[in-house]
Every structure is written in C-alpha cells, then in structure tokens.
Design an enzyme around this catalytic site. Structure first.
Site, PDB file in Angstrom:
ATOM      1  N   HIS A 159       0.873  -1.179   0.000  1.00 50.95           N
ATOM      2  CA  HIS A 159       0.000   0.000   0.000  1.00 50.95           C
ATOM      3  C   HIS A 159       0.902   1.218   0.000  1.00 50.95           C
ATOM      4  O   HIS A 159       1.870   1.276   0.771  1.00 50.95           O
ATOM      5  CB  HIS A 159      -0.904   0.000   1.239  1.00 50.95           C
ATOM      6  CG  HIS A 159      -2.013   0.992   1.149  1.00 50.95           C
ATOM      7  ND1 HIS A 159      -1.789   2.349   1.183  1.00 50.95           N
ATOM      8  CD2 HIS A 159      -3.343   0.825   0.992  1.00 50.95           C
ATOM      9  CE1 HIS A 159      -2.950   2.981   1.053  1.00 50.95           C
ATOM     10  NE2 HIS A 159      -3.913   2.076   0.941  1.00 50.95           N
ATOM     11  N   ARG A 212      -5.127  -5.741  -5.662  1.00 45.36           N
ATOM     12  CA  ARG A 212      -6.494  -5.458  -5.221  1.00 45.36           C
ATOM     13  C   ARG A 212      -6.760  -3.955  -5.263  1.00 45.36           C
ATOM     14  O   ARG A 212      -5.947  -3.185  -4.762  1.00 45.36           O
ATOM     15  CB  ARG A 212      -6.706  -5.968  -3.790  1.00 45.36           C
ATOM     16  CG  ARG A 212      -8.075  -5.626  -3.237  1.00 45.36           C
ATOM     17  CD  ARG A 212      -8.315  -6.251  -1.895  1.00 45.36           C
ATOM     18  NE  ARG A 212      -7.491  -5.711  -0.835  1.00 45.36           N
ATOM     19  CZ  ARG A 212      -7.644  -4.501  -0.291  1.00 45.36           C
ATOM     20  NH1 ARG A 212      -8.579  -3.680  -0.731  1.00 45.36           N
ATOM     21  NH2 ARG A 212      -6.858  -4.118   0.691  1.00 45.36           N
ATOM     22  N   ARG A 250      -2.644   0.787  -6.524  1.00 45.77           N
ATOM     23  CA  ARG A 250      -1.727   0.794  -5.380  1.00 45.77           C
ATOM     24  C   ARG A 250      -0.333   0.328  -5.754  1.00 45.77           C
ATOM     25  O   ARG A 250       0.667   0.875  -5.276  1.00 45.77           O
ATOM     26  CB  ARG A 250      -2.294  -0.106  -4.284  1.00 45.77           C
ATOM     27  CG  ARG A 250      -3.502   0.503  -3.650  1.00 45.77           C
ATOM     28  CD  ARG A 250      -4.178  -0.455  -2.725  1.00 45.77           C
ATOM     29  NE  ARG A 250      -5.218   0.220  -1.977  1.00 45.77           N
ATOM     30  CZ  ARG A 250      -6.019  -0.376  -1.117  1.00 45.77           C
ATOM     31  NH1 ARG A 250      -5.925  -1.672  -0.898  1.00 45.77           N
ATOM     32  NH2 ARG A 250      -6.934   0.306  -0.475  1.00 45.77           N
ATOM     33  N   ALA A 280     -11.610  -5.195  -0.578  1.00 40.53           N
ATOM     34  CA  ALA A 280     -11.434  -6.139   0.541  1.00 40.53           C
ATOM     35  C   ALA A 280     -12.758  -6.284   1.277  1.00 40.53           C
ATOM     36  O   ALA A 280     -13.191  -7.389   1.606  1.00 40.53           O
ATOM     37  CB  ALA A 280     -10.349  -5.659   1.493  1.00 40.53           C
ATOM     38  N   VAL A 281     -13.427  -5.148   1.504  1.00 37.67           N
ATOM     39  CA  VAL A 281     -14.682  -5.197   2.254  1.00 37.67           C
ATOM     40  C   VAL A 281     -15.781  -5.815   1.385  1.00 37.67           C
ATOM     41  O   VAL A 281     -16.604  -6.604   1.858  1.00 37.67           O
ATOM     42  CB  VAL A 281     -15.067  -3.806   2.805  1.00 37.67           C
ATOM     43  CG1 VAL A 281     -16.374  -3.873   3.573  1.00 37.67           C
ATOM     44  CG2 VAL A 281     -13.962  -3.289   3.728  1.00 37.67           C
ATOM     45  N   GLY A 316     -11.231  -0.779  -1.563  1.00 35.19           N
ATOM     46  CA  GLY A 316     -12.674  -0.964  -1.430  1.00 35.19           C
ATOM     47  C   GLY A 316     -13.131  -2.373  -1.744  1.00 35.19           C
ATOM     48  O   GLY A 316     -14.265  -2.753  -1.430  1.00 35.19           O
ATOM     49  N   GLU A 363      -6.894   5.881   1.350  1.00 32.73           N
ATOM     50  CA  GLU A 363      -7.023   6.405  -0.010  1.00 32.73           C
ATOM     51  C   GLU A 363      -8.057   7.531  -0.067  1.00 32.73           C
ATOM     52  O   GLU A 363      -8.074   8.335  -0.985  1.00 32.73           O
ATOM     53  CB  GLU A 363      -7.491   5.282  -0.936  1.00 32.73           C
ATOM     54  CG  GLU A 363      -6.462   4.866  -1.940  1.00 32.73           C
ATOM     55  CD  GLU A 363      -6.476   3.367  -2.183  1.00 32.73           C
ATOM     56  OE1 GLU A 363      -7.491   2.723  -1.885  1.00 32.73           O
ATOM     57  OE2 GLU A 363      -5.459   2.854  -2.661  1.00 32.73           O
ATOM     58  N   HIS A 384       0.508  -4.808   2.552  1.00 30.40           N
ATOM     59  CA  HIS A 384      -0.889  -4.531   2.891  1.00 30.40           C
ATOM     60  C   HIS A 384      -1.807  -5.732   2.722  1.00 30.40           C
ATOM     61  O   HIS A 384      -2.537  -6.098   3.634  1.00 30.40           O
ATOM     62  CB  HIS A 384      -1.373  -3.360   2.048  1.00 30.40           C
ATOM     63  CG  HIS A 384      -2.743  -2.903   2.414  1.00 30.40           C
ATOM     64  ND1 HIS A 384      -3.107  -2.653   3.724  1.00 30.40           N
ATOM     65  CD2 HIS A 384      -3.845  -2.655   1.666  1.00 30.40           C
ATOM     66  CE1 HIS A 384      -4.373  -2.274   3.754  1.00 30.40           C
ATOM     67  NE2 HIS A 384      -4.847  -2.280   2.529  1.00 30.40           N
ATOM     68  N   HIS A 385      -1.776  -6.344   1.560  1.00 27.94           N
ATOM     69  CA  HIS A 385      -2.775  -7.389   1.293  1.00 27.94           C
ATOM     70  C   HIS A 385      -2.100  -8.530   0.547  1.00 27.94           C
ATOM     71  O   HIS A 385      -1.298  -8.301  -0.353  1.00 27.94           O
ATOM     72  CB  HIS A 385      -3.902  -6.795   0.437  1.00 27.94           C
ATOM     73  CG  HIS A 385      -5.102  -7.677   0.329  1.00 27.94           C
ATOM     74  ND1 HIS A 385      -6.172  -7.584   1.195  1.00 27.94           N
ATOM     75  CD2 HIS A 385      -5.405  -8.673  -0.525  1.00 27.94           C
ATOM     76  CE1 HIS A 385      -7.088  -8.481   0.866  1.00 27.94           C
ATOM     77  NE2 HIS A 385      -6.640  -9.158  -0.182  1.00 27.94           N
ATOM     78  N   ARG A 411      -6.800  10.962  -0.794  1.00 26.51           N
ATOM     79  CA  ARG A 411      -6.502  11.305  -2.190  1.00 26.51           C
ATOM     80  C   ARG A 411      -7.801  11.473  -2.989  1.00 26.51           C
ATOM     81  O   ARG A 411      -7.894  12.327  -3.849  1.00 26.51           O
ATOM     82  CB  ARG A 411      -5.571  10.258  -2.804  1.00 26.51           C
ATOM     83  CG  ARG A 411      -4.119  10.452  -2.355  1.00 26.51           C
ATOM     84  CD  ARG A 411      -3.231   9.301  -2.776  1.00 26.51           C
ATOM     85  NE  ARG A 411      -3.456   8.141  -1.928  1.00 26.51           N
ATOM     86  CZ  ARG A 411      -3.275   6.897  -2.300  1.00 26.51           C
ATOM     87  NH1 ARG A 411      -2.871   6.618  -3.529  1.00 26.51           N
ATOM     88  NH2 ARG A 411      -3.489   5.896  -1.465  1.00 26.51           N
TER      89      ARG A 411
END
Ligand code: ADP
Length: 611
Positions: free
Chosen positions: A403, A584, A440, A589-590, A587, A416, A544-545, A419
């Site tokens: 990230h 990814r 990202r 992930a959720v 927004g 994010e 991050h992911h 931004r």
C-alpha cells in the site's frame, strides 16, 4: 456476543483463574473483579499511597494510577479513551488486572497494541518508582502450571477467525437458524478488517441511483451513472492485471448491491459515495459519519454478535481441520486452558491473509523480509496452511500488495480517501511524481523510485472534521502549517524544495479549476488545496494485502489440488485467492468479505441441510 472460555475450568483457584483471565484474556471469568493475590508479601521499600503517571499512547494520553497498600500493588487504574477500539482499548482493559494479579510489570502485552501496551507499562513503572519500587526487580507471582482440560463441542457451522469475513458468515448462518461458533485466536475480534480504511465497493446500488439523480456536476453525474456492475467487473479485472478469476469477480460485483442492502438491513448502512482509487467510478460506499469502514463494521458486528447470542471463543487458535472420508467435519483448537475439539457439520475458514508472516512473505518475495506491514500480527496464513494439509489448492500466492501510504513508524495505513478528497503526493524535493490515484502497486513503485523512497501526502482542511482526519492528528501522524511555506518547513523541505512545493500546489489547483490538464493524467479526486491549515503525513509503501490464497469457486467451496471441492470446507475473505488477481483495488477487501462471507455461510448451511 457471548464470549466464552472452554468449560470445566472452574476448579482452579481464584488467583490462577484471575491470572489467566487477565493475562490471556478469557473474558467470561472477569467476574468477580480481579484482586491482588491474597496473603502475598510486601514489596521491599514500597511506600503506601496512590501514584499517577501519564504517557503518550497510540491515540493520545494514557493515565495510570497505582495504589500501594500494605506494601503491595492494591489497585491499578488505566485511562486511555482514545486508544484504537479492539486493539489499544484491549490493552487498557486487560493490563491493569494483569499487573494486579502478577504483582509485577512482567505481564503479557496485547499483540497488535504494542504502543498502547508500552505506554501503560512505562507509566506503571513510573508510578512504582514514585512509590519507591524498582519495577525491574519485581519477579511477580509465579504462573501456576495449569494442566489443560480436554473439551469437545458440537455445532452446525464452525467459523475460524472473527475478522470481517468470519463475522459476516457467522451472522448469516445464524440468521439461517444454524448453531454457530466462532473460534478466534486473538484476545479481540476484528483482524485486519479493523484496519480497512476506506469503504466498500459496490455497483448498482440505490445510493448510486440517488446520487446520480442529485449530482449537479455533469462529470460526476456521468461517473456515478457509469459505476455499473459491468464496469465494476472491468475495473477490478484491470486493477488485478486481468489475472483475477473472472467468475469470482463477476459474483462479487453482481452480489455487491445486495450486500450493501444486507448491511443496511442489519443496521450498518454505508450511504456515502466516493470514487474508488485506480478508477474514475464511484463504487466506494462509506459510513455516514466519515469514519473508517473497518472500525465501523467491526464495532457494529461485535454488537450484532452479542445481540444474536453468537458464541465467540477468544484466544482459541485452530491448529487443524479434522476430516473423515475426505470431508471436513470439524477442527482442533487450543486455548490457554484447554485442548478443544469442535465437531461441525461444516467448516468456514476466515483466517485472513499472511501479511504478517515474514517467512511466508519472503518465500514468495525475498525483498519483503524486512518491510513494514499494515497487518495485524494475527495475519500469519494459518488457514492456508491448514487447508493445504488436507489437500486444498492455492492461487496467486506470489502477488503481495504494497500500500503506498503507510506511516512507517507504526504501520498505520493512511486512507485512499484523502486522495479521493484531493490530497496529493509530493517527494522530498516538493514535487509530484505520479498519478496519485493510480493503482496501489503503481503508486508504490513510483514512491520507491523517489529520493530516499518516501513521500508526503498533502491535504488541506476541507474535510478536517471527519473522524478519519481527526484520528491522524490525534495519533500524531501529521505536521501542519497555516501557509504552504509553513507546512514545507514542518515537513523539513529545504532550499529549492520549498519553492517547488508551493508551485506544485498552485499547479494542482489549476488542474482542479479545469485550467490545465494534469501532467500525470489524474482524472479523479480533483479537489483544490486552498483551505488552511495545510497538513502533511510522511509515508512510504508497506505490505498490505496478500492477494493469493486458497482456491475457491463461486460458492466459496475450497477446491483441492485434484480440482474437486473439499466437502464441508468453505472459505471467505483474505484467506482466499483469485478475487483480486495481481493487485487489489481499494474498497474490494470489504466487498470480498461481505459478499463471500455471506456466500460461504449460505453454502455451508445448504451443505448442513443436505446431510
Ligand atoms: P478477513 O478480512 O478475511 O475477514 P481478517 O484479517 O479481518 O480477515 O480476520 C481474520 C481473523 O482470523 C483474525 O481475527 C485472526 O486473528 C483470525 N485467525 C487467524 N488464524 C487463526 C487461527 N489459526 N485460529 C483462529 N483464528 C485465527
């Protein structure tokens, strides 16, 4: 939520029970209130009285009051109202009783809350010093050698992991009338989901329809109208470099609007729209009060589990999936007090990714061995390993997302959203260097090319009242100035960098006013920076992911290396691979945890019903 310990523990003497309750965080034995061990000996040199000390925690000041009576630690009070809910707040809740029971500062801290824990222990040491006690010489009460009990429970669905995917699945399965238990290895719920900073992507929602109708700016109106399911699929695939599993993406996109409605139906609406990073579309749905979606959902889910009476066993680490005739039929787990066998008709894995398992990360990308991570220490890939042990396949394991806006001192992610609201990235020369809202991976790579491989995220005060923005200030991440020059000084910019910086912001404001094209091609979040005071946060990329994980199908069944679904085993969230491909977008992930958490539960329930 009914948080439980494993039963059969009552025979232990009170002090030992208290020690385990407070040190290991087994919630249900927190009554009666912990007390100092009876009959202990007075600490040498201790002067009776109440002593106070204050230290800086993660979210602000933490105050510790310690009372010494009869030469022993008789009371410990900790006040830290601004510590992160579910992390630092757990340290505030647990450490006082732990110190009291141990009669020393030699207690287990709360992993994931090192700043809060450290501040509490430092302040406590200060209090003890005021009382004439050298904390480092306190050996404390010896931990009793407790023999673990053997426990067995039977449920319809066992959910492994109380992050977003696990809690979603547990609520959905309970709504369908199933007996559910969640096993969570940490002393708190939430996982990485707590840290999700932006919103949830969705397409075709009623919020988008209403916002398109109301939008006055024709460009914004068109962008919202174009935030369709098909474009959401296309943007997710493009962001993931087209290696995502297209069917998984289609399912997520098609069910995303329904997931937003479901959240609203259970009391967790996400009504505010924003553009999604890496796209020009308005897929992001956010909480109304401007809080981060992760904390918002975890707090809400936590209450919902309580309200629905769903059992959550904290500090219960699953170590193995039990199989019979090739079917998943339960799990083995360990708590501080028991070895647990859960017999279940279906197993839902929701253990998250491996962004905090540096050996595992380095096995796929050696350059990450010493990187900063935004992940909770719990993200160690357990579910992936356990499922592989019973034949599960994995996909895309080598795709690990950095990230671009991570505060390096503590791995805190800067959303994010900033931004999307107009923030820009500048390097130490005071210059922009990229489309700040590109994907990202692209922004992270651009940052790594800058002098000393870091950047500042710079924004103004238009959104200063939002909770997220307030948090960055109270957490000590920011530097501020009433003018751009004053901010530049606070940022440590020198020489030409100051003039570069003011020129950079002027040029950006021209782009926002429609007077110039952006040299980096940025076409969203065009909000000028002109409202003092101005703020900057020094950031750099952080892990991050983990996009890769278990191979699943659109019914969230876990697929084995021979290509067939493993009966009884379902998975959702970051433990799975395929949805996000090689990168990814913010927004998703959720969106992933809510859509696939529900699907995993629905499939598990159907599987249970078919037995
Ligand atoms: P997701 O976003 O996919 O829901 P999270 O990281 O939010 O993932 O949540 C995963 C949860 O799973 C965390 O709370 C973590 O502590 C928990 N967990 C991970 N491994 C285990 C394990 N072996 N046993 C029980 N819980 C686990």
């Amino acid at each position: 939520m009914k948080r439980t310990k494993v039963s059969g523990f009552v025979s232990l003497i009170l002090v030992v029970a208290l020690m385990f309750a407070v040190v290991f965080g087994v919630k249900t034995i927190s009554t009666p209130e912990p007390a100092a061990p009876a009959g202990g000996t007075a600490i040498e040199g201790a002067v009776d009285g109440t002593y106070t000390a204050v230290r800086k925690g993660f979210g602000g000041d933490i105050t510790v009051d310690i009372t010494i009576a009869n030469g022993m630690i008789a009371d410990v009070q900790v006040t830290g109202p601004n510590e992160t809910e579910g992390l630092g707040s757990v340290a505030v809740e647990k450490l006082p009783a732990a110190i009291l029971a141990a009669q020393s500062l030699n207690v287990d801290t709360v992993s994931g809350a090192s700043v809060s824990s450290g501040a509490i222990l430092e302040a406590a040491a200060d209090c003890l010093a005021q009382a004439g006690i050298d904390a480092s010489k306190l050996t404390g009460v010896a931990a009793a050698d407790v023999e673990k009990t053997e426990e067995t429970i039977d449920v319809d669905v066992v959910v492994i992991g109380a992050g977003g995917a696990g809690m979603t699945a547990a609520i959905e399965a309970t709504q369908a009338g199933k007996k559910v238990v969640i096993l969570e290895k940490m002393p708190y719920v939430g996982g990485n989901t707590t840290k999700a900073s932006g919103g949830m992507n969705a397409a075709g929602t009623k919020m988008q329809a209403a916002a398109a109708e109301a939008a006055e700016d024709p460009e914004v109106k068109a962008a919202i109208e174009d935030s369709t399911v098909e474009n959401y699929i296309a943007d997710t695939m493009a962001g993931g470099h087209d290696i995502n599993d297209p069917e998984l993406v289609r399912t997520m996109a098609e069910k995303s609007s329904d997931a937003i409605d479901w959240l609203e139906s259970i009391g967790a609406p996400l009504p505010t729209l924003a553009p999604t990073g890496g796209t020009v579309h308005y897929y992001l749905h956010e909480p109304e009060d401007g809080s981060a979606v992760g904390e918002f959902l975890v707090q809400f889910y936590n209450q919902k589990l309580d309200e629905m009476g769903i059992e959550v066993m904290l500090e219960t680490e699953v170590t193995e999936i039990i199989t019979q005739d090739g079917k998943a039929v339960g799990v083995k787990a360990e708590s501080p007090t028991a070895n647990l066998t859960v017999n279940a008709k279906a197993v839902v894995l929701a253990t998250g990714g491996f962004g905090a398992n540096f050996d595992m990360l380095a096995s796929f990308d050696p350059s990450l061995a010493n990187a900063v991570t935004t992940n909770t220490p719990a993200a160690t890939g357990d579910g992936i390993v356990m499922a592989q042990e019973i034949g599960a396949d994995t996909v895309d394991m080598e795709y690990i997302q950095l990230h671009p806006t991570v505060f390096q001192e503590n791995g805190l992610l800067v959303s994010e959203r900033l931004r999307s609201n107009g923030a820009i990235l500048v390097n130490k020369e005071g210059k922009r260097f990229t489309n700040d809202l590109a994907t990202r991976d692209a922004v992270s790579q651009a940052e790594l090319q800058q002098p000393d491989a870091f950047a500042y995220i710079v924004y103004d005060s238009k959104y200063a009242e939002e909770k997220l923005y307030e948090k960055y200030v109270s957490n000590g991440l920011t530097v501020q100035g009433d003018t751009l020059e004053a901010l530049a000084a606070e940022m440590g910019l020198e020489g030409d960098a100051v003039a570069n910086f003011t020129a950079t912001v002027e040029a950006w404001n021209k782009v926002c006013a429609g007077e110039a094209e952006d040299e980096f091609g940025r076409n969203n979040g065009l909000v000028s920076l002109d409202q003092a005071p101005f703020t900057a946060i020094k950031i750099a990329p952080g892990i991050h992911h983990t996009m890769g994980g278990l191979k699943i199908d659109t019914a969230a069944e876990v697929i084995s290396t021979d290509g067939a679904a493993i009966p009884g085993l379902f998975a959702a969230g970051e433990v799975c691979g395929g949805v996000h491909g090689g990168n990814r977008i913010g927004g998703n992930a959720v969106a992933d945890i809510v859509v696939y958490g529900r699907i995993a539960a629905q499939s598990a329930c159907a599987y249970v019903d078919a037995q």
